[in-house]
Structure formats: structure tokens, C-alpha cells
Motif scaffolding. Sequence first.
Motif, PDB file in Angstrom:
ATOM      1  N   VAL A  38     -11.342   8.394  16.028  1.00 21.82           N
ATOM      2  CA  VAL A  38     -10.667   7.171  16.484  1.00 21.82           C
ATOM      3  C   VAL A  38     -11.679   6.018  16.528  1.00 21.82           C
ATOM      4  O   VAL A  38     -11.383   4.906  16.090  1.00 21.82           O
ATOM      5  CB  VAL A  38      -9.979   7.373  17.851  1.00 21.82           C
ATOM      6  CG1 VAL A  38      -9.568   6.046  18.469  1.00 21.82           C
ATOM      7  CG2 VAL A  38      -8.756   8.283  17.694  1.00 21.82           C
ATOM      8  N   ILE A  62     -12.251   4.813  12.985  1.00 20.41           N
ATOM      9  CA  ILE A  62     -11.106   4.038  12.480  1.00 20.41           C
ATOM     10  C   ILE A  62     -11.153   2.635  13.075  1.00 20.41           C
ATOM     11  O   ILE A  62     -11.018   1.635  12.371  1.00 20.41           O
ATOM     12  CB  ILE A  62      -9.766   4.727  12.818  1.00 20.41           C
ATOM     13  CG1 ILE A  62      -9.672   6.093  12.130  1.00 20.41           C
ATOM     14  CG2 ILE A  62      -8.592   3.842  12.391  1.00 20.41           C
ATOM     15  CD1 ILE A  62      -8.547   6.976  12.654  1.00 20.41           C
ATOM     16  N   GLU A  63     -11.346   2.560  14.381  1.00 25.73           N
ATOM     17  CA  GLU A  63     -11.370   1.273  15.078  1.00 25.73           C
ATOM     18  C   GLU A  63     -12.538   0.394  14.629  1.00 25.73           C
ATOM     19  O   GLU A  63     -12.432  -0.830  14.660  1.00 25.73           O
ATOM     20  CB  GLU A  63     -11.442   1.492  16.593  1.00 25.73           C
ATOM     21  CG  GLU A  63     -10.207   2.143  17.182  1.00 25.73           C
ATOM     22  CD  GLU A  63      -8.987   1.234  17.185  1.00 25.73           C
ATOM     23  OE1 GLU A  63      -9.146   0.004  17.245  1.00 25.73           O
ATOM     24  OE2 GLU A  63      -7.866   1.763  17.128  1.00 25.73           O
ATOM     25  N   ARG A 114      -8.037   3.869   7.902  1.00 26.82           N
ATOM     26  CA  ARG A 114      -7.264   2.922   8.701  1.00 26.82           C
ATOM     27  C   ARG A 114      -6.028   3.574   9.291  1.00 26.82           C
ATOM     28  O   ARG A 114      -5.602   4.643   8.876  1.00 26.82           O
ATOM     29  CB  ARG A 114      -6.860   1.721   7.866  1.00 26.82           C
ATOM     30  CG  ARG A 114      -5.924   2.035   6.718  1.00 26.82           C
ATOM     31  CD  ARG A 114      -5.602   0.752   5.960  1.00 26.82           C
ATOM     32  NE  ARG A 114      -4.690   0.933   4.877  1.00 26.82           N
ATOM     33  CZ  ARG A 114      -3.365   0.909   4.974  1.00 26.82           C
ATOM     34  NH1 ARG A 114      -2.781   0.732   6.125  1.00 26.82           N
ATOM     35  NH2 ARG A 114      -2.613   1.068   3.901  1.00 26.82           N
ATOM     36  N   TRP A 115      -5.469   2.888  10.287  1.00 24.22           N
ATOM     37  CA  TRP A 115      -4.224   3.331  10.898  1.00 24.22           C
ATOM     38  C   TRP A 115      -3.076   3.088   9.926  1.00 24.22           C
ATOM     39  O   TRP A 115      -3.059   2.097   9.214  1.00 24.22           O
ATOM     40  CB  TRP A 115      -3.954   2.569  12.202  1.00 24.22           C
ATOM     41  CG  TRP A 115      -4.956   2.850  13.272  1.00 24.22           C
ATOM     42  CD1 TRP A 115      -5.874   1.985  13.773  1.00 24.22           C
ATOM     43  CD2 TRP A 115      -5.142   4.080  13.969  1.00 24.22           C
ATOM     44  NE1 TRP A 115      -6.621   2.608  14.738  1.00 24.22           N
ATOM     45  CE2 TRP A 115      -6.190   3.898  14.885  1.00 24.22           C
ATOM     46  CE3 TRP A 115      -4.519   5.329  13.906  1.00 24.22           C
ATOM     47  CZ2 TRP A 115      -6.630   4.909  15.732  1.00 24.22           C
ATOM     48  CZ3 TRP A 115      -4.967   6.334  14.756  1.00 24.22           C
ATOM     49  CH2 TRP A 115      -6.002   6.126  15.652  1.00 24.22           C
ATOM     50  N   GLU A 116      -2.098   3.971   9.969  1.00 22.23           N
ATOM     51  CA  GLU A 116      -0.907   3.845   9.136  1.00 22.23           C
ATOM     52  C   GLU A 116       0.288   3.342   9.937  1.00 22.23           C
ATOM     53  O   GLU A 116       1.306   2.995   9.349  1.00 22.23           O
ATOM     54  CB  GLU A 116      -0.533   5.214   8.541  1.00 22.23           C
ATOM     55  CG  GLU A 116      -1.434   5.672   7.414  1.00 22.23           C
ATOM     56  CD  GLU A 116      -1.101   4.960   6.126  1.00 22.23           C
ATOM     57  OE1 GLU A 116      -0.050   5.232   5.537  1.00 22.23           O
ATOM     58  OE2 GLU A 116      -1.908   4.117   5.706  1.00 22.23           O
ATOM     59  N   ASP A 117       0.183   3.345  11.247  1.00 16.96           N
ATOM     60  CA  ASP A 117       1.316   2.920  12.082  1.00 16.96           C
ATOM     61  C   ASP A 117       0.821   2.115  13.269  1.00 16.96           C
ATOM     62  O   ASP A 117      -0.336   2.212  13.678  1.00 16.96           O
ATOM     63  CB  ASP A 117       2.126   4.133  12.556  1.00 16.96           C
ATOM     64  CG  ASP A 117       1.347   5.043  13.483  1.00 16.96           C
ATOM     65  OD1 ASP A 117       0.096   5.056  13.425  1.00 16.96           O
ATOM     66  OD2 ASP A 117       1.983   5.754  14.290  1.00 16.96           O
ATOM     67  N   ALA A 118       1.710   1.312  13.823  1.00 13.73           N
ATOM     68  CA  ALA A 118       1.367   0.445  14.951  1.00 13.73           C
ATOM     69  C   ALA A 118       1.023   1.252  16.204  1.00 13.73           C
ATOM     70  O   ALA A 118       0.219   0.815  17.027  1.00 13.73           O
ATOM     71  CB  ALA A 118       2.516  -0.514  15.250  1.00 13.73           C
ATOM     72  N   LYS A 143      -0.687   3.861  16.351  1.00 15.00           N
ATOM     73  CA  LYS A 143      -1.988   4.495  16.152  1.00 15.00           C
ATOM     74  C   LYS A 143      -1.928   6.008  16.335  1.00 15.00           C
ATOM     75  O   LYS A 143      -2.762   6.605  17.010  1.00 15.00           O
ATOM     76  CB  LYS A 143      -3.038   3.869  17.070  1.00 15.00           C
ATOM     77  CG  LYS A 143      -3.283   2.412  16.751  1.00 15.00           C
ATOM     78  CD  LYS A 143      -4.402   1.832  17.565  1.00 15.00           C
ATOM     79  CE  LYS A 143      -4.676   0.395  17.136  1.00 15.00           C
ATOM     80  NZ  LYS A 143      -5.818  -0.186  17.838  1.00 15.00           N
ATOM     81  N   THR A 144      -0.915   6.599  15.700  1.00 17.80           N
ATOM     82  CA  THR A 144      -0.821   8.060  15.702  1.00 17.80           C
ATOM     83  C   THR A 144      -1.023   8.625  14.304  1.00 17.80           C
ATOM     84  O   THR A 144      -1.308   9.804  14.161  1.00 17.80           O
ATOM     85  CB  THR A 144       0.534   8.536  16.236  1.00 17.80           C
ATOM     86  OG1 THR A 144       1.570   8.018  15.399  1.00 17.80           O
ATOM     87  CG2 THR A 144       0.750   8.100  17.676  1.00 17.80           C
ATOM     88  N   PHE A 147      -3.102   8.112  10.574  1.00 13.30           N
ATOM     89  CA  PHE A 147      -4.215   7.417   9.934  1.00 13.30           C
ATOM     90  C   PHE A 147      -4.454   8.001   8.555  1.00 13.30           C
ATOM     91  O   PHE A 147      -4.072   9.126   8.264  1.00 13.30           O
ATOM     92  CB  PHE A 147      -5.486   7.487  10.788  1.00 13.30           C
ATOM     93  CG  PHE A 147      -6.004   8.885  11.003  1.00 13.30           C
ATOM     94  CD1 PHE A 147      -6.963   9.433  10.161  1.00 13.30           C
ATOM     95  CD2 PHE A 147      -5.537   9.648  12.058  1.00 13.30           C
ATOM     96  CE1 PHE A 147      -7.437  10.721  10.364  1.00 13.30           C
ATOM     97  CE2 PHE A 147      -6.002  10.942  12.268  1.00 13.30           C
ATOM     98  CZ  PHE A 147      -6.958  11.472  11.422  1.00 13.30           C
ATOM     99  N   ARG A 199      -1.850  13.028  11.395  1.00 15.40           N
ATOM    100  CA  ARG A 199      -1.227  12.569  12.635  1.00 15.40           C
ATOM    101  C   ARG A 199      -2.072  13.066  13.798  1.00 15.40           C
ATOM    102  O   ARG A 199      -2.496  14.220  13.818  1.00 15.40           O
ATOM    103  CB  ARG A 199       0.191  13.119  12.764  1.00 15.40           C
ATOM    104  CG  ARG A 199       0.879  12.768  14.083  1.00 15.40           C
ATOM    105  CD  ARG A 199       2.291  13.343  14.188  1.00 15.40           C
ATOM    106  NE  ARG A 199       3.122  12.987  13.060  1.00 15.40           N
ATOM    107  CZ  ARG A 199       3.715  11.804  12.875  1.00 15.40           C
ATOM    108  NH1 ARG A 199       3.544  10.850  13.754  1.00 15.40           N
ATOM    109  NH2 ARG A 199       4.461  11.577  11.825  1.00 15.40           N
TER     110      ARG A 199
END
Length: 147
Positions: free
Chosen positions: A19, A22-23, A31-35, A37-38, A40, A116
Motif C-alpha cells: 500500500v 502504491i501511494e 496504481r489503484w484501480e478503484d476509488a 482502494k481495494t 490495484f 484485491r
Amino acid sequence: MKKSSPAAQDPLRLRDWLVAQIESGRYAGLRWEDAGKTLFRIPWKHAARQGYRAQQDAALFRAWAIHKGKHLEGIDKEDPPTWKTRLRCALNKSADFREVRERHQLDSPDPYKVYRIVADAWGLATEPPAPVDTVFGGAEADPQTQP
């Protein structure tokens, strides 16, 4: 001989480490794939692929090896396939991640895998499991109802 580095003595768990990576925005394509953040994506270019650049394309895998004390800079030889295997195995072994194969794009010019981040063993993100009494509805379940 066991390898040791400052990071290897008290390493972050894979979930926390990944995490943070990614951040950080340090790795192209991670990168994240969803808002929420579950989900990536991890860049997953094969070394035999045209245009493969080990320094860039294996950077995340190398960072994991260094974090775990499995690669000592200036001492160990560069070994991107082994680093990649170690991270893949760690992800697959961890209860914190599930591979989302239907979202992979492995045949694209910039291939990637999607994972996920799953909730803890109790299916909760932040709350501890309910006491046994509340699960079975015992009288002790609600201390406010007791005399």
C-alpha cells in the motif's frame, strides 16, 4: 549465511509495504484501480518481451527483495526473475490479497496483473470479531440489559 539489513530486521507486512508503494507513486504502472482502494494493478512485463527494461520493469520486485533482506545492493547479483517470483509467491500466499484474473491484461504493450486487498479473516476492515455471546444471542450479549 543469513542476510540481514535494517529493513529485514523489522519489515512491514506485505500489505502495509505494498500500500505504501502504491501511494508513493514511485513505480510506473503500480496504481489503484478503484476509488475505494481495494483493487490495484502491478506491472507484469515478461523479461523476454521486446522493450523490457530490467531497471524499470523489475524495480518493484527488486524493492520487495531488498525490503525482505533477500537482495543486498552491491553484494548480490541482480536477479529480476527471482525477485518477481518471490513477490508473486508472497501475494499468492498472503490472506490479504486475492488475484483478480479476469482483470489482468497480460497481452497488452504494458501488461499488468490485478489484485484485491481483502478484509481480515473475520470479513471486517476495522472491527474485531463479535464476542461469542453476541453471536448466539445469550443474555450476556448486551451488558446494558443486565440488572
